[in-house]
Design a protein around this motif. Structure first.
Motif, PDB file in Angstrom:
ATOM      1  N   GLY A 216       7.985  12.832 -24.726  1.00 35.11           N
ATOM      2  CA  GLY A 216       7.892  13.943 -25.670  1.00 35.11           C
ATOM      3  C   GLY A 216       8.571  13.622 -26.979  1.00 35.11           C
ATOM      4  O   GLY A 216       8.277  14.227 -28.006  1.00 35.11           O
ATOM      5  N   ASN A 217       9.516  12.669 -26.963  1.00 30.12           N
ATOM      6  CA  ASN A 217      10.140  12.198 -28.194  1.00 30.12           C
ATOM      7  C   ASN A 217       9.215  11.286 -28.996  1.00 30.12           C
ATOM      8  O   ASN A 217       9.467  11.010 -30.169  1.00 30.12           O
ATOM      9  CB  ASN A 217      11.424  11.412 -27.916  1.00 30.12           C
ATOM     10  N   SER A 218       8.184  10.753 -28.360  1.00 28.81           N
ATOM     11  CA  SER A 218       7.296   9.808 -29.030  1.00 28.81           C
ATOM     12  C   SER A 218       6.757  10.390 -30.330  1.00 28.81           C
ATOM     13  O   SER A 218       6.231  11.509 -30.354  1.00 28.81           O
ATOM     14  CB  SER A 218       6.121   9.444 -28.123  1.00 28.81           C
ATOM     15  N   GLY A 219       6.870   9.609 -31.395  1.00 28.61           N
ATOM     16  CA  GLY A 219       6.403  10.044 -32.706  1.00 28.61           C
ATOM     17  C   GLY A 219       7.464  10.732 -33.525  1.00 28.61           C
ATOM     18  O   GLY A 219       7.258  11.010 -34.711  1.00 28.61           O
ATOM     19  N   GLY A 220       8.629  11.026 -32.919  1.00 29.59           N
ATOM     20  CA  GLY A 220       9.711  11.677 -33.642  1.00 29.59           C
ATOM     21  C   GLY A 220      10.485  10.688 -34.509  1.00 29.59           C
ATOM     22  O   GLY A 220      10.197   9.492 -34.556  1.00 29.59           O
ATOM     23  N   ALA A 221      11.505  11.208 -35.180  1.00 36.81           N
ATOM     24  CA  ALA A 221      12.225  10.411 -36.174  1.00 36.81           C
ATOM     25  C   ALA A 221      13.506   9.823 -35.612  1.00 36.81           C
ATOM     26  O   ALA A 221      14.252  10.491 -34.897  1.00 36.81           O
ATOM     27  CB  ALA A 221      12.565  11.280 -37.384  1.00 36.81           C
ATOM     28  N   LEU A 222      13.761   8.560 -35.940  1.00 32.74           N
ATOM     29  CA  LEU A 222      15.069   7.938 -35.785  1.00 32.74           C
ATOM     30  C   LEU A 222      15.646   7.868 -37.184  1.00 32.74           C
ATOM     31  O   LEU A 222      15.070   7.233 -38.066  1.00 32.74           O
ATOM     32  CB  LEU A 222      14.945   6.543 -35.172  1.00 32.74           C
TER      33      LEU A 222
END
Length: 471
Positions: A216-222
């Motif tokens: 679910g974190n995939s595509g989020g920002a680091l």
């Protein structure tokens, strides 16, 4: 240095002094306000969260339904195709995250988050929802770009950091929607750079972090401590499906290159070096007189490539690009792919015991020869196959090795002879009756000249398969 980073590191330094029994210098490290006492990421999070979105997708999936005719008893006597084929359709839901990268509703996410989706919904941090469409899709880097219609409204967005300036040990935070529980923030450090994530991805140069990244974190920002995008969270290493402190993000510079080239042309076109080689091991380095292992020993150069035009030779060792060290073929591929088209790159090369610099204009892979797609007809086993001439550009588009040559199957006509003989997309026609196939016109002549018997060799997934047909 960023204000929030100074607050955090000042408090950490004070804690270390106290733990070690050293006298604290009040004028240097004593917190001056509530924010410093809290040692909080809150100011950074407040700035970044409005630009991170949740992505929900719906995909219609058709599956065969079991029936009476699936019973082994019936299949034994009447065959596997006996009886009507019952099917049902259901909706498959999935979720992920994304990042707004401009104020007009352009969002970067992972390719695997939206691949095959029939409906894509983007939820902003203020809970508003928008339908989204895919405007750029790039499986090779696991990146996709979405667009939502905000009717002239300016949305908050995040800028990209220069990922080449990141260092191991830098503090980072990850923002996303793990397990669908809602927008979540985790913190950690950069654990490693130039990592292979063990995924099917051409660009094996990821940022590794111990900030918790979950499904679910995939595509989020680091994010860096300046609130800029260090990378796009893409994968985790896990045996349980949860975070084990080994997460991977696609570096910001590669994301920028895909975004810039894609928005300019409507499709992802990357620079192509046109040369391949092997990693320099300790033994090879000793033999070549290099001080240490590292670099790429060139063993093949395409005659229509930028590398060939620039004067690169077989036997050269590429040790840097634009003054950045090249450790292995994966690093070289990443450095080229993360550069803008048209830029002049400087290759640091070790040749015949001396170091030299080669300037090379970064160009896309050429389509020479033209693909010239056509459907083969006639009385032969390939009748009904849709074929094209391979070039570096067409090979990369199909996910094949760029140096692939000859004639490739793009598809087959339903019910055709080629389909019955099991020809598949991406099969490469190698030989017919012992003659090497180089282009479509030659293939047609060889197929038509055969006297009712064909010995055909194709290359599929790196293996050469042969079969004989008589008609």
């Amino acid at each position: 240095m960023n204000r929030y980073f100074r607050q955090l590191t000042s408090g950490i330094f004070l804690a270390v002094l106290v733990a070690a029994g050293a006298p604290a210098q009040a004028e240097d490290v004593v917190p001056q306000n509530q924010a410093q006492i809290m040692l909080s990421f809150a100011p950074l999070v407040k700035k970044a969260v409005p630009a991170v979105v949740n992505i929900f997708t719906k995909t219609r999936v058709t599956q065969s339904r079991p029936s009476l005719f699936d019973d082994p008893f019936f299949k034994r006597f009447f065959g596997h195709n006996f009886g009507p084929q019952r099917q049902r359709q259901h909706i498959q839901n999935s979720l992920g995250s994304g990042v707004l990268v401009d104020g007009e509703g352009v969002i970067v996410t992972n390719y695997h988050v939206v691949n095959g989706a029939d409906e894509i919904t983007v939820a902003l941090s203020d809970r508003r929802e928008f339908d989204a469409r895919v405007i750029i899709s790039d499986e090779r880097t696991d990146l996709a770009v979405l667009k939502i219609d905000v009717e002239g409204e300016r949305l908050p967005f995040l800028e990209f950091a220069d990922s080449d300036t990141l260092e191991i040990g830098d503090l980072v935070i990850a923002i996303g929607n793990p397990f669908g529980v809602g927008q979540t923030v985790t913190s950690g450090i950069i654990s490693a750079l130039d990592r292979s994530a063990g995924v099917a991805n051409d660009i094996q140069s990821f940022i590794q972090t111990d900030a918790a990244i979950n499904p679910g974190n995939s595509g989020g920002a680091l994010l860096t401590m300046e609130g800029k995008i260090a990378g796009i969270n893409s994968a985790i290493f896990s045996k349980s499906g949860g975070s084990l402190g080994i997460g991977f993000a696609i570096p910001a510079n590669l994301v920028k290159a895909v975004l810039t080239n894609g928005l300019a042309t409507g499709k992802v076109v990357r620079p192509w070096l046109g040369a391949s080689g092997q990693e320099i091991t300790s033994d090879v380095a000793d033999g070549l007189g290099l001080e240490k292992p590292g670099g790429v020993l060139v063993n093949r150069i395409h005659p229509n490539s930028a590398a060939y035009q620039a004067g690169l030779r077989v036997g050269d060792v590429i040790i840097s690009i634009d003054d950045k060290e090249v450790l292995n073929p994966e690093t070289l591929l990443f450095r080229v792919a993360a550069s803008p088209l048209g830029k002049t790159a400087r290759l640091g090369v070790y040749r015949d015991g001396t170091r030299t610099t080669i300037e090379m204009e970064l160009q896309p892979a050429p389509e020479i020869p033209a693909r010239a797609i056509e459907t083969l007809t006639g009385r032969h086993p390939l009748s009904g196959s849709v074929v094209g001439n391979l070039s570096p550009a067409y090979a990369l588009e199909l996910g094949l090795a760029a140096f692939s040559e000859g004639v490739v199957v793009a598809g087959t006509i339903k019910g055709s002879v080629a389909e019955r003989y099991g020809l598949r997309p991406r099969d490469i026609l190698v030989r017919v009756n012992g003659e090497k196939i180089t282009n479509i016109e030659q293939a047609k002549k060889v197929l038509e000249a055969a006297q009712g018997s064909w010995q055909i060799a194709i290359r599929r997934n790196g293996r050469t398969l042969s079969f004989k047909v008589s008609l």
